[in-house]
Design a protein around this motif. Structure first.
Motif, short mmCIF file in Angstrom:
data_model
loop_
_atom_site.label_atom_id
_atom_site.label_comp_id
_atom_site.label_asym_id
_atom_site.label_seq_id
_atom_site.Cartn_x
_atom_site.Cartn_y
_atom_site.Cartn_z
N PHE A 111 0.65 -1.17 -0.15
CA PHE A 111 -0.08 -0.03 -0.23
C PHE A 111 0.83 1.13 -0.11
CE2 PHE A 111 -2.72 3.05 2.11
CZ PHE A 111 -3.45 3.33 1.49
N ASN A 112 1.81 1.33 0.61
CA ASN A 112 2.70 2.42 0.92
C ASN A 112 3.69 2.51 -0.51
OD1 ASN A 112 1.83 3.48 3.34
ND2 ASN A 112 3.31 2.32 4.61
N ALA A 113 4.12 1.41 -0.95
CA ALA A 113 4.77 1.67 -2.20
C ALA A 113 3.93 2.14 -3.13
CB ALA A 113 5.42 0.25 -2.62
N MET A 114 2.77 1.79 -3.32
CA MET A 114 1.82 2.52 -4.39
C MET A 114 1.71 3.77 -4.06
SD MET A 114 -1.10 -0.75 -5.17
CE MET A 114 -1.70 -0.60 -3.70
N ASN A 115 1.26 4.28 -2.99
CA ASN A 115 1.02 5.40 -2.47
C ASN A 115 2.29 6.27 -2.87
OD1 ASN A 115 -1.45 5.58 -1.75
ND2 ASN A 115 -0.94 5.09 0.55
N LYS A 173 2.37 7.77 -16.17
CA LYS A 173 0.94 8.15 -16.05
C LYS A 173 -0.05 7.12 -16.30
CE LYS A 173 -0.60 12.19 -17.18
NZ LYS A 173 -1.13 13.20 -18.07
N SER A 174 0.21 6.21 -17.34
CA SER A 174 -0.75 5.13 -17.62
C SER A 174 -0.51 3.72 -16.43
CB SER A 174 -0.04 4.73 -18.80
OG SER A 174 -0.84 3.24 -19.02
N VAL A 232 4.13 10.28 -9.23
CA VAL A 232 3.39 10.52 -10.30
C VAL A 232 2.98 11.99 -10.53
CG1 VAL A 232 2.18 9.66 -12.30
CG2 VAL A 232 3.85 8.26 -11.41
N ASN A 233 2.08 11.85 -9.47
CA ASN A 233 1.33 13.23 -9.24
C ASN A 233 2.20 14.18 -9.27
OD1 ASN A 233 -1.13 12.06 -9.10
ND2 ASN A 233 -1.28 11.85 -6.98
N ASN A 234 3.30 14.33 -8.51
CA ASN A 234 4.33 15.40 -8.56
C ASN A 234 4.77 15.72 -9.84
OD1 ASN A 234 6.05 17.29 -7.30
ND2 ASN A 234 7.78 15.89 -7.25
N ILE A 267 -3.12 1.49 -11.67
CA ILE A 267 -3.28 1.28 -10.16
C ILE A 267 -4.32 1.84 -9.63
CG2 ILE A 267 -1.78 1.61 -7.93
CD1 ILE A 267 0.68 1.32 -9.43
N GLU A 268 -4.65 2.96 -9.85
CA GLU A 268 -5.85 3.72 -9.43
C GLU A 268 -7.11 3.14 -9.71
OE1 GLU A 268 -3.91 8.26 -8.50
OE2 GLU A 268 -5.08 7.79 -10.25
N TRP A 269 -7.39 2.90 -11.13
CA TRP A 269 -8.55 2.37 -11.67
C TRP A 269 -8.78 0.96 -12.10
CZ3 TRP A 269 -12.12 5.98 -10.50
CH2 TRP A 269 -11.79 7.00 -10.14
#
Length: 163
Positions: free
Chosen positions: A16-20, A70-71, A26-28, A76-78
């Motif tokens: 979970f933390n690795a994904m975050n 980004k892909s 990527v958001n940055n 991961i998110e969706w």
């Protein structure tokens, strides 16, 4: 209060933390890169972390890796939304079910053997899970480094062009 640092260290290695961390990187990157098209034709060979993403058939400019990162974040998110992969999974399930029903009918005479096989299969599933979890965490760590590296390089090279 003493348990907090130990829990934090253990949590640092969680999937979970690795994904975050990856999503945050990527958001940055996405917030930093104001004009993604400026990344086109900017080669990666100067950056070891980014050039490790290169494949044989890909020339690899910063824009293509920006899009790739980004892909992966979107997946991961969706969730992975690839229809071809879903079709392959469905086909694989059909084959597995056919093989499973054939083996069930042939092994119904030895019930004790099948329960031993189930235990071995459960152990095998746990080993497979640990193997893939470790691999996924390693890949996410590398992708996070690459997103951070792309952001840093954009700031150094391209971010300075407009100023």
């Amino acid at each position: 209060m003493m348990m907090q640092p130990a829990e934090t260290r253990a949590q640092k290695n969680s999937l979970f933390n690795a994904m975050n961390r990856f999503i945050g990187a990527v958001n940055n990157m996405d917030q930093t890169v104001m004009v993604p098209s400026l990344l086109r034709d900017v080669p990666l060979e100067e950056d070891r972390e980014l050039s490790s993403l290169k494949s044989v058939e890909d020339e690899g400019d910063m824009y293509s890796y920006y899009q790739l990162l980004k892909s992966i974040r979107r997946d991961i998110e969706w969730g992975v939304r690839c229809a071809a992969a879903d079709e392959r999974r469905k086909e694989s399930m059909k084959i597995t079910r056919m093989n499973s029903s054939a083996s069930t009918s042939s092994s119904s005479s030895s019930a004790s053997l099948s329960s031993e096989e189930e235990e071995e299969e459960d152990d095998d599933l746990q080993k497979q899970f640990q193997y893939h979890l470790t691999g996924l965490q390693g890949v996410l760590s590398k992708l996070t480094l690459q997103a951070n590296s792309l952001t840093k390089r954009y700031n150094q090279e391209i971010g300075g062009w407009g100023h």
